[in-house]
Design a protein around this motif. Structure first.
Motif, PDB file in Angstrom:
ATOM      1  N   LYS A 146      -8.025   1.680  -3.657  1.00  0.00           N
ATOM      2  CA  LYS A 146      -7.205   1.074  -4.753  1.00  0.00           C
ATOM      3  C   LYS A 146      -6.200   0.135  -4.239  1.00  0.00           C
ATOM      4  O   LYS A 146      -5.190   0.532  -3.689  1.00  0.00           O
ATOM      5  CB  LYS A 146      -6.623   2.232  -5.693  1.00  0.00           C
ATOM      6  N   SER A 152      -3.275  -1.321   0.083  1.00  0.00           N
ATOM      7  CA  SER A 152      -4.501  -0.644  -0.354  1.00  0.00           C
ATOM      8  C   SER A 152      -4.397   0.887  -0.073  1.00  0.00           C
ATOM      9  O   SER A 152      -4.092   1.336   0.676  1.00  0.00           O
ATOM     10  CB  SER A 152      -5.877  -1.202   0.156  1.00  0.00           C
ATOM     11  N   ARG A 212      -2.750  -1.809  -4.632  1.00  0.00           N
ATOM     12  CA  ARG A 212      -1.751  -1.692  -5.343  1.00  0.00           C
ATOM     13  C   ARG A 212      -0.815  -2.972  -4.930  1.00  0.00           C
ATOM     14  O   ARG A 212      -0.445  -3.085  -3.902  1.00  0.00           O
ATOM     15  CB  ARG A 212      -1.053  -0.583  -5.062  1.00  0.00           C
ATOM     16  N   LYS A 213      -0.338  -3.810  -6.011  1.00  0.00           N
ATOM     17  CA  LYS A 213       0.438  -4.950  -5.812  1.00  0.00           C
ATOM     18  C   LYS A 213       1.679  -4.480  -5.010  1.00  0.00           C
ATOM     19  O   LYS A 213       2.343  -3.610  -5.604  1.00  0.00           O
ATOM     20  CB  LYS A 213       0.596  -5.779  -7.212  1.00  0.00           C
TER      21      LYS A 213
END
Length: 238
Positions: free
Chosen positions: A63, A70, A65-66
């Motif tokens: 996933k 990751s 994530r900004k």
């Protein structure tokens, strides 16, 4: 085409990270190196690192994530894969993916109308799957009443229903036709499959005919997206 040509570098990199996740060396919630760190560690370009991470994200293993890179995701329910166009594979699926019956009754005209059936059939409904996992499919089976097993027999079968019919009644399955289509899961079916109403699913419809062309068995299965896949092998003709 060179069959020995290695896969692209980003696929090799993705496989390296994938093996770390599936082996448990990288656990759900763990952060993996940033694109730049991967570039330095693996001696690859930024594009290669980005494509590898994109591939793993699409598979649900990572996933993005900004601002924090990751993160490893828990692997999703394994997909049950079946060969396409292989009758033996159809039988093996029926053997391996156990059917847990929920409802058995004599089929009504309303039940039969969508399938253009007119004879006397017994209708079975249940969830098919592997032990300890989300159901692979919601399955409805219509068996010709004169050769249909009772509910107890069906739940104890160690083989497919079509094989049982052949062995028990001497009726040969001469032809199986299969239709597949993408659908949206309805409200009632979504509750049984534990998915949201309107979720995508693969609907498979199989008609089993005897040597006289009668439909002796019909099965309809709804497979939620991500839980089942068909595989086809294409060979180049020289």
């Amino acid at each position: 085409m060179n069959a020995n040509k290695p896969p692209p570098r980003y696929q090799q990199l993705a496989e390296l990270i994938r093996s770390e996740i599936l082996s448990g060396r990288l656990k759900p919630g763990d952060h993996i190196p940033t694109e730049m760190e991967i570039c330095e560690q693996q001696k690859v370009s930024r594009h290669t690192a980005r494509e590898a991470l994109r591939l793993l994200t699409a598979e649900g293993l990572l996933k993005r994530r900004k601002g924090s890179g990751s993160v490893v995701q828990a692997p999703q329910t394994p997909v049950f894969a079946q060969a396409l166009g292989d009758f033996e594979a159809i039988l093996q699926y029926a053997r391996d993916a156990a059917l847990v019956l929920q409802n058995t009754r004599r089929a009504t005209k309303r039940d039969l109308q969508p399938f253009e059936l007119s004879d006397d059939y017994v209708r079975f409904e249940g969830l098919r799957g592997l032990s300890g996992q989300e159901p692979l499919a919601l399955t409805r089976i219509f068996a010709l009443a004169s050769i249909s097993p009772d509910e107890t027999t069906l739940t104890q079968l160690g083989t497919s229903l079509s094989e049982w019919i052949e062995q028990e009644h001497g009726v040969t399955v001469a032809k199986v036709t299969q239709r597949m289509e993408a659908i949206a899961v309805g409200a009632a079916d979504s509750e049984q499959l534990n998915v949201k109403e309107g979720s995508p699913a693969l609907r498979t419809l199989r008609r089993y005919r005897d040597q006289q062309g009668r439909i002796i068995l019909l099965s309809e299965s709804l497979h939620p997206a991500g839980r089942f896949a068909y595989e086809m092998e294409l060979k180049r003709q020289h």
